[in-house]
Design a protein around this motif. Structure first.
Motif, PDB file in Angstrom:
ATOM      1  N   ASN A   1     -67.541  42.773   7.160  1.00 62.28           N
ATOM      2  CA  ASN A   1     -67.383  41.321   7.176  1.00 62.28           C
ATOM      3  C   ASN A   1     -65.915  40.901   7.124  1.00 62.28           C
ATOM      4  OD1 ASN A   1     -66.967  42.355   4.673  1.00 62.28           O
ATOM      5  ND2 ASN A   1     -68.709  41.355   3.703  1.00 62.28           N
TER       6      ASN A   1
ATOM      7  N   ASP B   1     -60.477  44.330  -6.909  1.00 57.42           N
ATOM      8  CA  ASP B   1     -61.671  44.502  -7.749  1.00 57.42           C
ATOM      9  C   ASP B   1     -61.351  44.528  -9.243  1.00 57.42           C
ATOM     10  OD1 ASP B   1     -63.019  44.706  -5.376  1.00 57.42           O
ATOM     11  OD2 ASP B   1     -63.671  46.783  -5.642  1.00 57.42           O
TER      12      ASP B   1
ATOM     13  N   GLU C   1     -51.285  56.460  -5.222  1.00 54.90           N
ATOM     14  CA  GLU C   1     -52.720  56.465  -4.878  1.00 54.90           C
ATOM     15  C   GLU C   1     -53.322  57.827  -5.225  1.00 54.90           C
ATOM     16  OE1 GLU C   1     -55.256  54.523  -3.742  1.00 54.90           O
ATOM     17  OE2 GLU C   1     -56.454  56.351  -3.662  1.00 54.90           O
TER      18      GLU C   1
ATOM     19  N   SER D   1     -62.550  51.949  -1.540  1.00 53.15           N
ATOM     20  CA  SER D   1     -62.496  51.662  -0.105  1.00 53.15           C
ATOM     21  C   SER D   1     -62.609  52.939   0.722  1.00 53.15           C
ATOM     22  CB  SER D   1     -61.239  50.873   0.258  1.00 53.15           C
ATOM     23  OG  SER D   1     -60.104  51.416  -0.328  1.00 53.15           O
TER      24      SER D   1
END
Ligand code: FAD
Ligand code: FAD
Ligand code: FAD
Length: 329
Positions: free
Chosen positions: A59, A292, A45, A51
């Motif tokens: 949601n 994504d 990462e 994010s």
């Protein structure tokens, strides 16, 4: 185990089952499932992903609607580490395919540290591309002014935040004529839309007419700065000194896909997205794509489900090619 410059040598001769590029929603979900299938994985990462900038996850079933992305990342990381996953802060520069005596594998070259960088190579049987994308934002001389509001009430995702724009005075910030069409979807939530080109877009007569027909003003004067305080944007000041009052905004300027490291491989793309089957397998049988970066909806719920599917498909492959375990009594 958390890897760093100090201890990563221990893993250089290890053949991971899976290396996951990107420790966002999709990558961490895959890591949790893989470890629970008794497979070994390494998550790489780079930091500051999509994010991370998500101030509120609005949601996601079961989580409070003000849960910050950072909290999701922190919990996901701890969960994956507790199950024995490896986690490394670094930037994946290249993935290449190799054939050795042990069979086919991937070599994943990682850059560690922005200064005095080192470039270790890790190896795995499978790769999950979970590196996502990052939204383009309006380019102003003072980018800090943009960052003060981006991700707060200057939104980048209509699916996530359209609900919060209901009937509000909304600025739509575009980078091309095609992206002005976002206005004609956004008007589901609010008709009080002003379109800003920041002086960067040629707008044809047909589009001008369409905007006029809807009553949406078009502002082509470049932006001086966003106005507001405490991360709440209240309007825009233009370079001619005039101001436009707003209550919210949506940036629709496209995105940069984090896929440079895959460029040497022959994969099927649709625009910037990887094409996959229903289990998130790309056109390469041992490369999966989640979240994504793959074709589909850009939502945390989808990325998390994708991680589940990819991990399960990889487990099936590896399990089916492994000898059965017997209870020798
Ligand atoms: P990411 O979470 O972006 O993870 C990809 C990771 O890969 C990043 O952390 C990045 O740093 C890393 N990476 C990239 N390239 C490399 C490389 N070469 N080497 C190593 N690491 C790399 N979704 C919702 O469902 N609800 C919301 O309310 C919502 N609000 C949002 C608000 C904002 C402001 C933004 C920006 C997004 C929002 N989203 C929301 C969308 C959501 O963040 C994404 O859909 C989700 O994070 C996708 O998960 P992912 O794992 O595919 O990508
Ligand atoms: P990256 O693409 O991450 O990295 C550039 C290069 O640095 C890479 O090619 C690689 O060579 C090297 N590199 C990166 N990470 C590593 C690593 N871990 N190890 C070794 N080398 C590495 N930006 C801000 O600064 N502040 C904000 O408040 C802010 N808010 C934002 C809000 C939203 C909603 C959005 C969409 C974006 C925001 N951004 C913000 C901008 C943005 O996310 C940057 O594009 C992002 O931080 C990428 O950082 P970077 O410039 O390091 O580029
Ligand atoms: P459900 O959550 O089952 O929801 C369907 C609902 O429809 C039920 O509440 C039912 O009462 C209702 N319903 C059915 N028929 C009618 C009708 N005619 N009229 C009105 N209502 C009706 N999954 C994981 O991801 N991780 C785990 O660790 C995990 N552990 C599990 C442990 C147990 C003991 C069990 C039983 C399941 C577990 N699962 C786990 C699986 C998980 O529960 C399901 O995959 C998940 O709940 C599916 O969601 P769903 O909405 O499709 O179904």
């Amino acid at each position: 185990m958390k890897l760093s410059r100090k201890n990563l040598n221990e893993r250089l001769n290890h053949l991971y089952d899976v290396i996951i590029v990107g420790g966002g929603a999709g990558g961490l979900s895959a890591a949790i499932y893989l470890q629970r299938y008794n497979l070994s994985c390494l998550v790489v990462e780079k930091g500051r992903g999509r994010s991370f900038w998500m101030q509120e996850l609005r949601n996601y079933l079961g989580l409070p609607a003000d849960t910050p992305g950072r909290e999701l990342l922190q919990r996901g990381q701890e969960h994956a580490l507790s199950l024995g996953a490896d986690y490394l802060r670094g930037y994946v520069e290249a993935v290449t395919e190799e054939t050795t005596e042990a069979g086919k594998s991937f070599a994943v070259r990682v850059k560690i540290g922005k200064t005095d960088s080192i470039y270790p190579v890790f190896r795995s049987k499978y790769v999950i591309a979970a590196s996502g994308l990052i939204d383009y934002l309006p380019r102003l001389d003072n980018m800090q002014n943009v960052y003060d509001y981006a991700g707060y009430n200057l939104h980048v995702c209509m699916i996530c935040d359209g609900y919060d724009m209901n009937d509000k005075l909304c600025g739509l910030f575009v980078g091309s004529e095609a992206s002005i069409n976002t206005a004609f979807v956004l008007n589901w939530f609010t008709p009080y839309i002003t379109v800003f080109t920041n002086g960067q877009v040629e707008v044809g007569s047909e589009m001008r007419q369409k905007l006029q027909d809807h009553g949406f003003p078009l502002v082509e004067t470049p932006i001086q700065q966003f106005l507001g305080e405490n991360h709440q944007m209240t309007g825009v000041e233009l370079v001619d000194g005039s101001t436009v009052k707003l209550e919210t905004g949506l940036v629709a300027m496209g995105s940069r896909y984090h896929s440079e490291y895959l460029k040497g491989l022959d994969l099927e793309w649709k625009g910037g997205n990887l094409v996959t089957d229903s289990m998130c397998r790309t056109s390469h049988p041992r490369i999966f794509a989640v979240g994504d970066l793959k074709e589909g909806l850009n939502q945390v719920s989808v990325a998390v489900a994708d991680g589940t599917l990819a991990a399960t498909a990889i487990w099936r492959d590896i399990r089916r090619s492994s000898p059965p375990r017997r209870w020798e009594q």
